[in-house]
Design an enzyme around this catalytic site. Sequence first.
Site, mmCIF file in Angstrom:
data_model
loop_
_atom_site.group_PDB
_atom_site.id
_atom_site.type_symbol
_atom_site.label_atom_id
_atom_site.label_comp_id
_atom_site.label_asym_id
_atom_site.label_seq_id
_atom_site.Cartn_x
_atom_site.Cartn_y
_atom_site.Cartn_z
ATOM 1 N N ALA A 61 -3.641 13.651 3.136
ATOM 2 C CA ALA A 61 -3.743 14.807 2.240
ATOM 3 C C ALA A 61 -5.204 15.101 1.916
ATOM 4 O O ALA A 61 -6.059 14.212 1.964
ATOM 5 C CB ALA A 61 -2.965 14.545 0.954
ATOM 6 N N GLY A 100 -0.742 10.879 4.518
ATOM 7 C CA GLY A 100 0.037 11.976 5.084
ATOM 8 C C GLY A 100 -0.107 12.080 6.588
ATOM 9 O O GLY A 100 0.792 12.570 7.282
ATOM 10 N N GLU A 103 2.397 9.699 7.846
ATOM 11 C CA GLU A 103 3.716 10.296 7.583
ATOM 12 C C GLU A 103 4.025 11.405 8.595
ATOM 13 O O GLU A 103 5.168 11.551 9.039
ATOM 14 C CB GLU A 103 3.771 10.830 6.146
ATOM 15 C CG GLU A 103 3.794 9.712 5.106
ATOM 16 C CD GLU A 103 3.756 10.216 3.680
ATOM 17 O OE1 GLU A 103 4.728 9.986 2.944
ATOM 18 O OE2 GLU A 103 2.762 10.859 3.303
ATOM 19 N N GLU A 123 -1.903 5.493 -0.333
ATOM 20 C CA GLU A 123 -1.697 6.303 -1.544
ATOM 21 C C GLU A 123 -1.699 5.476 -2.825
ATOM 22 O O GLU A 123 -2.145 5.944 -3.881
ATOM 23 C CB GLU A 123 -0.371 7.081 -1.447
ATOM 24 C CG GLU A 123 -0.417 8.281 -0.520
ATOM 25 C CD GLU A 123 -0.128 7.928 0.928
ATOM 26 O OE1 GLU A 123 0.079 8.849 1.727
ATOM 27 O OE2 GLU A 123 -0.100 6.721 1.267
#
Length: 719
Positions: A61, A100, A103, A123
């Site tokens: 992110a 992310g 992910e 995270e």
Amino acid sequence: MALYRRVSGSVALITLQNPPVNALSAAVRQGIVDTVQRALSDPEVKSVVVCGQNGKFCGGADIKEFGGPMSGPPLVPMIHTLESGHKPVVAAIEGIAFGGGLELALGCHYRIAHSKARLGLPEVTLGLLPAAGGTQRLPRLIGVPAALDLITTGRHVTATEALKLGIVDQVTDHNTVEVAVKFAQSVAGQSVEAHRLSTRPCPSPPDLDALFEGAMQKVRQSARGAIAPVACVQAVRAAATLPYPQGMERERELMATLFSSGQARALQYCFFAQRAVGKWSLPSGARWDMSEARPVRKAAVIGLGTMGRGITVALAQTGVSVVAVETQERQLAEAKQAVSGMLERGAQRRGAAPPPGLVHYSSNLQAAAEADLVIEAVFEDMALKENVFQQLSAVCKPGTLLCTNTSGLDVDRLASHTRNPQLVVGMHFFAPAHVMKLLEVVCGPRSSPEAVATAMHLGKKMGKVSVAVGNCPGFVGNRMLKPYLEQASFLLEEGATPELVDQALEEFGMAMGLFRMSDLSGLDVGWRVRKEAGQTGPNVPPGQPERMRQGRRYSPLADFICERGRFGQKTGRGWYQYDKPGARVARSDPWLHSFLEEYRAQRGLVARRIDHQEVLERCFYALINEGFRILDEGVAAGPEDIDAIYVFGYGWPRHRGGPMFYAGMVGLAVVLERLEHYHQAHPDVPYLEPCSLLRKLVAAGSPPIQKWREVIKRLRSQL
């Protein structure tokens, strides 16, 4: 954005483009949505490869978007669209796949990684959890125990470990994109149903309840009050016990709680603070990164006690050739063995061979003659250090940088004993020097920009968080520590016990209670410093009570403990007792409790009940107040510098952001009011009087910490 092109006739290649790490900004997410839709609807495309430009897959992110409302397509449905498509999608992972980014790769049907790639879900280190399906897909892929380890720690894994765990399907040393394209061609037309992680059952061991109970106990013990690791365990439990849609909903709920928490704000502040201090701004406002750092190919370390050994290892692990000098033959022999062992253990942890032939030993200072940079790490004694610097100045080549590892002595005074005082800086390492992340680079008034830049650059190369600070007694960290330590001693005089004080500090999240820390460090070190400064025993001025020094309150408690040979763990007795000298487990000591009672009785002190809140306020607000004085005097460039020093060097909990950030979270007006209260109660403790900068910040409306530099600059310009 994301670049789309067809390669090898039937493979759609989607390339993420957002330097430097291809973070998933709104523009990148929109680009992925558009290009995936195009690939899925193009009848000529049989399979898809997702990669990142410039040898980096995706750093996750875009943290800069955390501060405001999110725009662009959400990550969760974007990854779901990728996964639910009927054409095989292959992630070509080069460089990094973090957060992310990993992910996104888990949403692909296959993952191929370059051998030098690193993967992870960090995270939790920002006070969050992997909320784009990471807590739900990863356990389905690699099992609950392995997923718990990665998600609750945020640690990175190499491509080799990722293959072993089952995160990736293949590891290559060749061009990853080319390998991925060939692989995509080979699976074109095949069903992807078995490769959709969201539709897989989560492998559940039979002792699931015991597994999660143990995991929760482990994270609560190591998290020191941080809530994100606990939420990570809860999210993974949802993956193991609920169908995927309900698990995703639980992940979303937990993330919503974390995202708005003060801890997440503190951890994200720490992330940016670490970057801010890396810009090498100095207290004076000068920018030393404008000066070019000199190359350091050969270094010398003078003195091979605990600190010298650690510094030698840190330099060698960086690839710098080191001459390690120790004039005491016995200490030299012990150091050779110790350094060799430390290098071997470090190499084993990294899965590499120890650096060959980088460390050379000598008992003669002349061996440092050809070094580009010398780090003096002898005993903390000014006369001894002055003598070493005089000798180094005569022995070393004219341009050699001379650095001192002092923890608080005057760097400029040492520089005055050299031919080139502009080439002298402080490099204050923290024990153990090859492990601890912090390095205070102390700039004397005559230190040149080039010398400071070289020390900062070398620290960064060693993997340290290098913080430039001004030259004053104790610099930043130890100067702030002094009132913190004193307040703890005063609390003992007034009725507290070491156990009570340490428990309050550890429940707050400090890595170690103050008295346990003192026992670990050795009480004799501070005692020696106090004796040299004339602050102990017979040096009390005539007519002043024992508990006063230079017109202010002083506690001789630590001196009396040391006089009885109780130096902490090394002697098996200190503020606590230990089973034997060198043992680590601190036990309550009945002798010490009796001693405290006698001490109070002899001085007419009446013990009173002290609660945890008073411990935290007295210790922390005194420390914070000194931090404001440091900012006011320009010894540190900004609050981020102080907070980085305390998080990386003094065990301050990251999820509380650092002492200055904590002051802002509590409320500057609250800190001011409590300091005024305690100063009124203890007028003989001058440092409890609130700093003028704190008063001015409160008068200015208590601006957020990110604005403090502007306020300080404005106040200085008004002067």
